[in-house]
Design a protein around this motif. Structure first.
Motif: not given
Length: 876
Positions: A21, A26-27, A76, A138, A140-141
């Motif tokens: 991370q 993973f972004k 993604c 991801d 953040d999504r």
RNA sequence: GGGAGAUUAGCUCAGCUGGUUCAGAGCAUCUGCCUUACAAGCAGAGGGUCACUGGUUCGAACCCAGUAUCUCCCA
């Protein structure tokens, strides 16, 4: 040796997950130089906790995503949760009840405040649990179906479909869940086979005292809602009653006898009571015959004042009571048992009440047609393909979708009612007011004059937009993300929601973006226990996934789940599976330990060329096989390919071939190759076992700051010159090894007792080339080619060669003879069957040349073997 | 009641266009080994009339028909 003898996952898993991370592996962002690969998670219920089904489903997704990432694609994986309106609302209601708060006493706003608080507190649990499994989302999504942006998407879609004339409001017979207090869609109703009672009730014929018409019904409590009794006009038993009227038992109200061929003569008594408000078929019948509708039920399933009798009682209590009263009045003819189907609510388990009500519907015909087509023409592939049939059957018989729910937790329907009862549909109150003023021609209309619909939308009405809405494709239809990541690639989900969700996402994708939402749909099975029962809380047969991970390690659990789960097949979970997975991690760990213990002596020559060549060839074949399994979504097979490559080929053979004697040093060339092989294996294993592979990757060498196996390049199969030949020759050599080992076992000799091997061979080159390998694996001191069998030896035959292990004083001539004779007999039988085939003229004429050639080779091999065996027997 | 799929070793399953990679894999079982990487292991072995009955074919686990049993979907 400082490295632990057994692998302990708990020490390393959290560390690597955090590092990944921190590195942002993973972004994902739109990157035109890379090929996109996207997956949207089937959003778990926000109120849920991780169960075994999630483990399987998300493991598969993670394997796909990690491999794509290593293949250099912009991978993604979008995580998130859905609001699960009925389930969540029910939980919140129950929670409030515990606190002594009744939902009825709360306003909508107050209730929603409680619900949101609850969601904030518990809503993220399941996503945190997925991290323990290693899911490379991801984060953040992360999205939530009821967050403002996604809510806006839902409302936009509602307005749009309404404008297109696809959404309508109408009185229809719906599936009413009295416990949930809401309508549910056809797909949320589960039919259960049960034994029900058929009550035969006597309806007195008006004007003919003492004459009765007997009507059979399973629901005597609904007679108060009867508006007619229907007979088949062709039923000779009842011709005298045509045009008559009958009296409802107990109630005494007069209702007409009507005639309709719909009534089946041989079911029940052939007389059907007609209750339009409480049965779909009766409703149709009522429409046809212009009958009134009397609805005697309240929302909660109790009887209302229109029933006149048993008012306020629950439907089941009313049934018990009316049966008693009918019996007392002599109006109950008889009761019989019959097999029937009970409709129950998927969410609450309550018996569904067919009920007329005013609901919102989405027309399906227009949407279903193209959605069927893209599956029929394989633009979207279902894995396994057998689900195509099911999909087709459903899409061809699709009913309009009841999208309103009588709940508060969810997106409120954006319809606003004017004082005159008409309504407008708009994204928000201001626009609604504008529209309402236009519609009514009343420019003085105020917002307070409008009343928004009380109902919310079905949760699936949010979820069906998921692959678009998570990329903000409604808010901003031309944004970089949605253009790049949509359509997504693969969807992994359960067959149970093929229609609920998958089909509707396809509809939405085609309707709103003119593009399918994904290319492949991988359907997992249901996780069951070893006896094949579904995992359930009440049975207590479901292990806690987090306990499993703690005990066996995430890698062990992941591989364990995948060992036995071909696509579409149920997984019979057994703790043995995760044990096997854990053992596999340990095997890998120890292979690594072995290589770590080696000291290098730079002066040593490279002695393991044969082993290295062979394993290179093996690796190449296995990689081709692995990639093929992945292309075909055969995840268990893919794992098994890696499993056998690592365990059998690398550990049992390759490492045994190259391993130096205890505490002896290794030559630098062998070590270099071995380490390189190990790195390749780590890469191939990483999608399945992310943690241990990352750990060993870093133990194996000093790594640069971005050098992680997580983002290492997926190995490309490298062809080896003469690979097929290398494999075949090694196979022959290993057969000789197996022959010697077999003798060791039979004779009870230890694995290390030094032995010698003599042979009469037709392939001296093989023995020469593989002398080192054979001697090492079979623990032989010497291999010699001889002209005649040595005295006092045990023999075996492989290929056309005969081998002898001299064993002074340990030969049982009788047993030896019997064994050889048995082998000979088999070989002769085999030869004869081949001979028979070859002497069949039609076979020789019709068979393809290569088949024929193979048969001839078979014959030659068999003849050679027979000759050698006979020789051996003669020698005895 | 209608439809779809399945039936291969004790269990879970592979088996492509009919033919030596056709009867396989993993697990389980049995036998022998604590052989300094691993007993969470090593070596070896046994185990199936491919549900049944017919048919097509030189040849069938595979194609066709029927029967039985099971599972799922729909009503």
């Amino acid at each position: 040796m400082s490295i632990a003898k057994t692998y302990t996952p708990a020490d390393v898993e959290a560390k690597w997950y955090q590092r990944w991370q921190e590195q942002g592996f993973f972004k994902a962002k739109a990157n035109p130089r890379k090929q996109p690969y996207s997956v949207v998670i089937p959003p778990p219920n926000v109120t849920g906790v991780l169960h075994m089904g999630h483990m399987l489903n998300n493991t598969i997704q993670d394997v796909l995503v990690r491999r794509a990432r290593m293949q250099g694609k912009e991978a993604c994986w979008v995580p998130g949760t859905d609001h699960a309106s009925i389930a969540t609302e029910a939980k919140v209601v129950a929670l409030l009840k515990e606190k002594g708060i009744d939902k009825k006493d709360l306003t909508r706003e107050e209730f929603l405040k409680h619900a949101w608080e609850w969601k904030e507190k518990y809503g993220g649990i399941i996503l945190e649990q997925l991290k323990k499994l290693g899911a490379s989302c991801d984060w953040d999504r992360t999205r939530f179906t009821m967050e403002p942006e996604l809510t806006e998407a839902v409302l936009r879609v509602f307005v749009d479909l309404h404008q297109k004339g696809l959404i309508y409001r109408g009185i229809r017979m719906v599936n009413w869940d009295p416990q949930g207090g809401t309508a549910v869609s056809d797909e949320e109703v589960i039919a259960k086979d049960t034994m029900a009672k058929m009550y035969h009730l006597r309806y007195e014929v008006v004007g003919q005292a003492g004459q009765f018409l007997t009507v059979a019904t399973s629901r005597p409590e609904t007679i108060m809602a009867d508006v007619a009794v229907a007979l088949n006009p062709n039923d000779p038993r009842y011709t005298h009653l045509h045009g008559a009227k009958v009296r409802i038992p107990l109630l005494g109200r007069e209702i007409p006898v009507i005639l309709d061929e719909y009534v089946s003569i041989d079911f029940g008594t052939g007389a059907l009571k007609v209750t339009p408000a409480h049965d779909l078929n009766d409703y149709e019948l009522g429409l046809k015959h212009n009958l009134p509708v009397i609805d005697i039920l309240n929302n909660d399933g109790s009887l209302n004042e229109k029933a006149e009798l048993y008012v306020g009682q629950d439907r089941f209590a009313a049934r018990r009571n009316i049966v008693k009263d009918l019996e007392a009045a002599g109006l109950l003819d008889k009761v019989e048992e019959y097999a029937s189907v009970l409709q129950t609510s998927e969410r609450t388990g309550a018996v569904i009440e067919p009920r007329l009500s005013l609901q919102w519907f989405l027309k399906m015909e227009h949407l279903a047609k193209p959605a069927l087509e893209v599956v029929e023409n394989d633009e979207i592939k279902l894995h396994p393909p057998k689900f195509k049939n099911m999909y087709r059957a459903w899409m061809e018989n699709v009913h309009d979708w009841c999208i309103s729910r009588q709940l508060w937790w969810g997106q409120r329907i954006p319809a606003y009612y004017l004082p005159d009862g008409s309504f407008v549909v708009a994204l928000n109150e201001e626009e609604a007011l504008k529209l309402a003023r236009e519609k009514s021609g009343n420019a003085n209309l105020q917002a307070t004059d409008l009343r928004q619909d009380e109902d919310v939308l079905d949760t699936w009405f949010s979820s069906w937009l998921w692959p678009i809405s998570v990329f903000d494709g409604f808010k901003d239809p031309d944004n970089a993300d949605v253009n790049y990541f949509y359509p997504t690639n693969d969807l992994v989900t359960a067959p149970e929601i093929l229609f609920f969700w998958v089909a509707r996402m396809i509809m939405a994708g085609l309707e709103f973006r003119k593009q399918v939402p994904f290319r492949n749909v991988y359907l997992t099975g249901i996780v069951r226990d070893a006896q094949g029962r579904k995992m359930s809380k009440s049975l207590g047969n479901s292990p806690d996934p987090l306990d499993l991970i703690a005990t066996y390690g995430a890698d062990g659990v992941r591989t364990g789940m995948l060992f036995s789960s071909p696509a579409g097949n149920d997984l019979l979970y057994d703790v043995k599976l995760v044990e096997q997975g854990r053992n596999f991690t340990n095997k890998l760990w120890n292979a690594f330990r072995l290589t770590q213990g080696w000291e290098v002596d730079a002066t040593l020559p490279f002695v393991n060329a044969k082993a290295v060549e062979w394993f290179s060839a093996k690796l190449h074949v296995a990689q081709l096989e692995l990639d093929e399994h992945f292309e075909k979504f055969r995840m268990s097979d893919a794992l098994m390919t890696v499993y056998k490559l690592v365990w059998d080929d690398f550990c049992s053979f390759y490492l045994e071939m190259v391993k130096p004697a205890y505490q002896a040093p290794i030559d630098p060339e062998t070590l270099r190759h071995t380490t390189s092989f190990l790195e390749t294996l780590l890469k191939l294993m990483h999608p399945f076992m992310p943690f241990i592979t990352e750990e060993i990757w870093h133990e194996l060498a000093e790594r640069g700051p971005k050098d992680y196996v997580c983002v290492a390049a997926w190995p490309k199969p490298a062809p080896v010159t003469g690979g097929a030949d290398l494999l075949a020759r090694m196979d022959k050599a290993l057969e000789i090894v197996a022959g010697v080992r077999n003798i060791r076992n039979q004779k009870g000799l230890g694995p290390n007792k030094p032995l010698t091997l003599a042979t009469k061979t037709d392939d001296a080159a093989l023995l020469h080339d593989y002398d080192g390998v054979i001697r090492k694996l079979a623990a032989l001191t010497e291999i010699s080619v001889v002209e005649a069998a040595p005295a006092a030896s045990v023999s075996f035959v492989t290929g056309g060669s005969e081998f002898f292990v001299p064993l002074e004083g340990q030969i049982d001539l009788v047993a030896e003879k019997a064994r050889l004779e048995k082998e000979l007999e088999y070989a002769i039988g085999f030869r004869d069957s081949v001979l028979k085939k070859l002497s069949n003229e039609k076979f020789v004429q019709n068979a393809k040349p290569d088949v024929l050639e193979r048969e001839r080779q078979k014959l030659a091999d068999a003849e050679a073997k027979i000759a050698t065996l006979q020789q051996s027997l003669n020698n005895l």
